[in-house]
Write a protein that holds these residues in place. Structure first.
Motif, short mmCIF file in Angstrom:
data_model
loop_
_atom_site.label_atom_id
_atom_site.label_comp_id
_atom_site.label_asym_id
_atom_site.label_seq_id
_atom_site.Cartn_x
_atom_site.Cartn_y
_atom_site.Cartn_z
N ALA A 23 0.87 -1.30 -0.01
CA ALA A 23 0.16 -0.07 -0.03
C ALA A 23 0.70 1.19 0.09
CB ALA A 23 -1.02 0.03 1.11
N LYS A 24 2.04 1.11 0.78
CA LYS A 24 3.06 2.41 0.84
C LYS A 24 3.31 2.74 -0.68
CE LYS A 24 6.83 4.21 2.98
NZ LYS A 24 8.16 3.65 3.99
N GLU A 25 3.87 1.60 -1.40
CA GLU A 25 4.24 1.77 -2.47
C GLU A 25 3.24 2.27 -3.62
OE1 GLU A 25 5.00 1.39 -6.75
OE2 GLU A 25 3.40 -0.05 -5.75
N PHE A 26 2.04 1.88 -3.54
CA PHE A 26 0.87 2.33 -4.40
C PHE A 26 0.53 3.98 -4.13
CE2 PHE A 26 -3.61 3.25 -5.16
CZ PHE A 26 -3.61 3.21 -6.23
N TYR A 27 0.43 4.27 -3.08
CA TYR A 27 0.06 5.60 -2.43
C TYR A 27 1.18 6.62 -2.92
CZ TYR A 27 -4.28 4.01 -1.05
OH TYR A 27 -5.53 3.44 -1.08
N GLY A 28 2.62 5.95 -2.71
CA GLY A 28 3.60 6.74 -3.02
C GLY A 28 3.67 6.91 -4.52
N ARG A 29 3.44 6.01 -5.37
CA ARG A 29 3.64 5.96 -6.66
C ARG A 29 2.62 7.13 -7.35
NH1 ARG A 29 1.07 2.16 -9.85
NH2 ARG A 29 1.14 0.58 -8.37
N ILE A 30 1.49 7.06 -6.85
CA ILE A 30 0.63 8.01 -7.26
C ILE A 30 0.69 9.64 -6.96
CG2 ILE A 30 -1.24 6.23 -7.63
CD1 ILE A 30 -2.79 7.21 -5.28
N GLY A 31 1.60 9.76 -6.26
CA GLY A 31 1.93 10.91 -5.88
C GLY A 31 1.57 11.62 -4.74
N TRP A 32 1.34 10.90 -3.73
CA TRP A 32 0.83 11.40 -2.52
C TRP A 32 2.06 11.46 -1.50
CZ3 TRP A 32 -4.47 9.02 -0.85
CH2 TRP A 32 -5.38 9.05 -1.81
N ARG A 33 1.90 12.55 -0.76
CA ARG A 33 2.94 12.84 0.43
C ARG A 33 3.21 11.95 1.46
NH1 ARG A 33 1.29 17.97 2.58
NH2 ARG A 33 0.76 16.91 4.45
N LEU A 34 4.13 11.25 1.68
CA LEU A 34 4.27 10.51 2.70
C LEU A 34 4.71 11.52 4.30
CD1 LEU A 34 4.66 7.87 4.15
CD2 LEU A 34 7.08 7.66 3.65
N ASP A 35 3.73 11.38 5.13
CA ASP A 35 3.91 12.14 6.47
C ASP A 35 4.43 11.49 7.38
OD1 ASP A 35 2.49 14.27 4.91
OD2 ASP A 35 0.45 13.36 5.68
N ALA A 36 4.07 10.17 7.57
CA ALA A 36 4.61 9.39 8.82
C ALA A 36 4.78 7.82 8.30
CB ALA A 36 3.82 9.62 9.89
N ASP A 37 5.68 7.02 8.94
CA ASP A 37 5.71 5.75 8.70
C ASP A 37 6.26 4.97 10.05
OD1 ASP A 37 5.51 3.03 8.00
OD2 ASP A 37 7.07 3.27 6.55
N TYR A 38 5.52 4.83 10.95
CA TYR A 38 5.84 4.61 12.49
C TYR A 38 5.85 2.99 12.52
CZ TYR A 38 6.59 3.90 17.63
OH TYR A 38 6.80 3.21 18.58
N ASP A 39 6.70 2.32 12.99
CA ASP A 39 6.72 0.92 13.35
C ASP A 39 7.51 0.62 14.63
OD1 ASP A 39 6.78 -2.06 13.44
OD2 ASP A 39 7.26 -2.14 11.31
N ASP A 40 6.55 0.02 15.56
CA ASP A 40 7.26 -0.07 16.90
C ASP A 40 7.83 -1.48 17.00
OD1 ASP A 40 5.19 -2.10 17.17
OD2 ASP A 40 4.26 -1.20 19.16
N GLY A 41 8.03 -2.30 15.80
CA GLY A 41 8.63 -3.61 15.98
C GLY A 41 7.95 -4.62 16.76
N LYS A 42 6.78 -4.26 17.14
CA LYS A 42 6.14 -5.41 18.17
C LYS A 42 4.65 -5.47 17.46
CE LYS A 42 8.62 -3.68 22.12
NZ LYS A 42 8.36 -2.84 23.38
N GLY A 43 4.36 -5.32 16.40
CA GLY A 43 3.19 -5.73 15.64
C GLY A 43 2.01 -4.43 15.50
N PHE A 44 2.62 -3.08 15.85
CA PHE A 44 1.76 -2.06 15.55
C PHE A 44 2.84 -1.23 14.35
CE2 PHE A 44 1.16 2.50 16.40
CZ PHE A 44 -0.06 2.51 15.96
N ARG A 45 2.02 -0.74 13.59
CA ARG A 45 2.66 0.07 12.41
C ARG A 45 1.54 1.15 12.03
NH1 ARG A 45 5.79 -1.90 6.83
NH2 ARG A 45 6.15 0.22 5.95
N VAL A 46 1.89 2.56 11.64
CA VAL A 46 0.86 3.29 11.13
C VAL A 46 1.69 4.15 10.03
CG1 VAL A 46 1.61 5.06 13.01
CG2 VAL A 46 -0.77 5.25 11.74
N THR A 47 1.03 4.02 9.12
CA THR A 47 1.56 4.98 7.84
C THR A 47 0.55 6.03 7.15
OG1 THR A 47 2.77 3.10 7.16
CG2 THR A 47 2.76 4.72 5.44
N GLN A 48 1.05 7.08 7.26
CA GLN A 48 0.47 8.29 6.61
C GLN A 48 0.43 8.76 5.36
OE1 GLN A 48 -1.24 11.24 9.71
NE2 GLN A 48 -0.94 12.89 8.34
N PHE A 49 -0.40 8.98 4.55
CA PHE A 49 -0.14 9.84 3.34
C PHE A 49 -1.21 10.87 3.17
CE2 PHE A 49 2.19 6.24 1.82
CZ PHE A 49 3.01 6.66 0.96
N THR A 50 -0.92 12.23 2.29
CA THR A 50 -1.77 13.11 2.05
C THR A 50 -1.92 13.28 0.74
OG1 THR A 50 -1.09 13.95 4.15
CG2 THR A 50 -2.45 15.55 2.50
#
Length: 215
Positions: A23-50
């Motif tokens: 999903a990150k590759e797709f939304y980055g490819r269509i030109g959306w701005r990556l605002d955040a990509d946080y992964d705690d390494g314990k099963g939680f990850r949040v990625t934000q695009f605008t």
């Protein structure tokens, strides 16, 4: 007691995905701005695009929603030129539907959108705002629609705020003001209006807020 309203700014939509990196590759490819990509390494990850020009963002990740991947449907992206927006997505390798519109029939076999389940091929014949669409999906099947909007209906924006989502929106507003001002100068005997900046400003602000346009 005075009636007061707290600001409630709609800023985040959560979309469910099965593969965060895909999903990150797709939304980055269509030109959306990556605002955040946080992964705690314990099963939680949040990625934000605008999306470009948007005040609202999307987030996806791991353990951020219980919704089934691909279940987010009817996500609308407002664009000033449906053909140009569609062409840009196609150029970025996205499969996008042909442009379609509605002609007053709402029940049918097509994929639903805000005007029902009938999609008539081609843009709205009168090129009215809100009436022309194209659709696409992300790799999980979350469904997006492009909706062409060139002039908002009165009352659809905060009358105390004048803003433009993109340079294209601003340029379109300036062109409309220029055309209207040209008619104003004709009615004034063809004399140059030295106060044209004030006239433009009043026209653009009133157009956005749905107030009476200057004569």
């Amino acid at each position: 007691m005075a009636d007061s309203k707290s600001d409630m700014k709609f800023e985040i939509v959560v979309i469910p995905v099965s593969d965060v990196d895909r999903a990150k590759e797709f939304y980055g490819r269509i030109g959306w701005r990556l605002d955040a990509d946080y992964d705690d390494g314990k099963g939680f990850r949040v990625t934000q695009f605008t999306p470009p020009g948007s005040g609202c963002s999307v987030i996806f990740g791991k353990n951020v929603t219980g919704a089934a991947p691909g279940s987010a449907q009817g996500l609308y992206l407002i664009v000033p030129d449906i053909a140009a927006a569609r062409a840009e997505l196609l150029g970025r390798g996205v499969k996008v539907s042909d442009v379609f519109h509605n002609e007053g029939v709402y029940l049918g076999p097509d994929e639903p959108y805000i005007f029902g389940r009938v999609r008539v091929s081609g843009p709205d014949p009168a090129h009215q705002s809100y009436r022309s669409f194209a659709s696409f999906s992300d790799p999980d099947g979350n469904g997006w629609l492009l909706q062409e909007l060139t002039t908002r209906l009165p009352g659809r924006i905060d009358s105390t705020v004048t803003s433009f989502a993109s340079t294209n929106d601003l340029a379109s507003a300036l062109r409309r003001a220029e055309a209207a001002h040209g008619e104003h100068e004709k009615r004034s005997g063809g004399q140059r209006d030295e106060n044209w900046p004030d006239w433009y400003a009043e026209y653009m602000v009133n157009e956005q807020s749905g107030k009476e346009l200057p004569k």
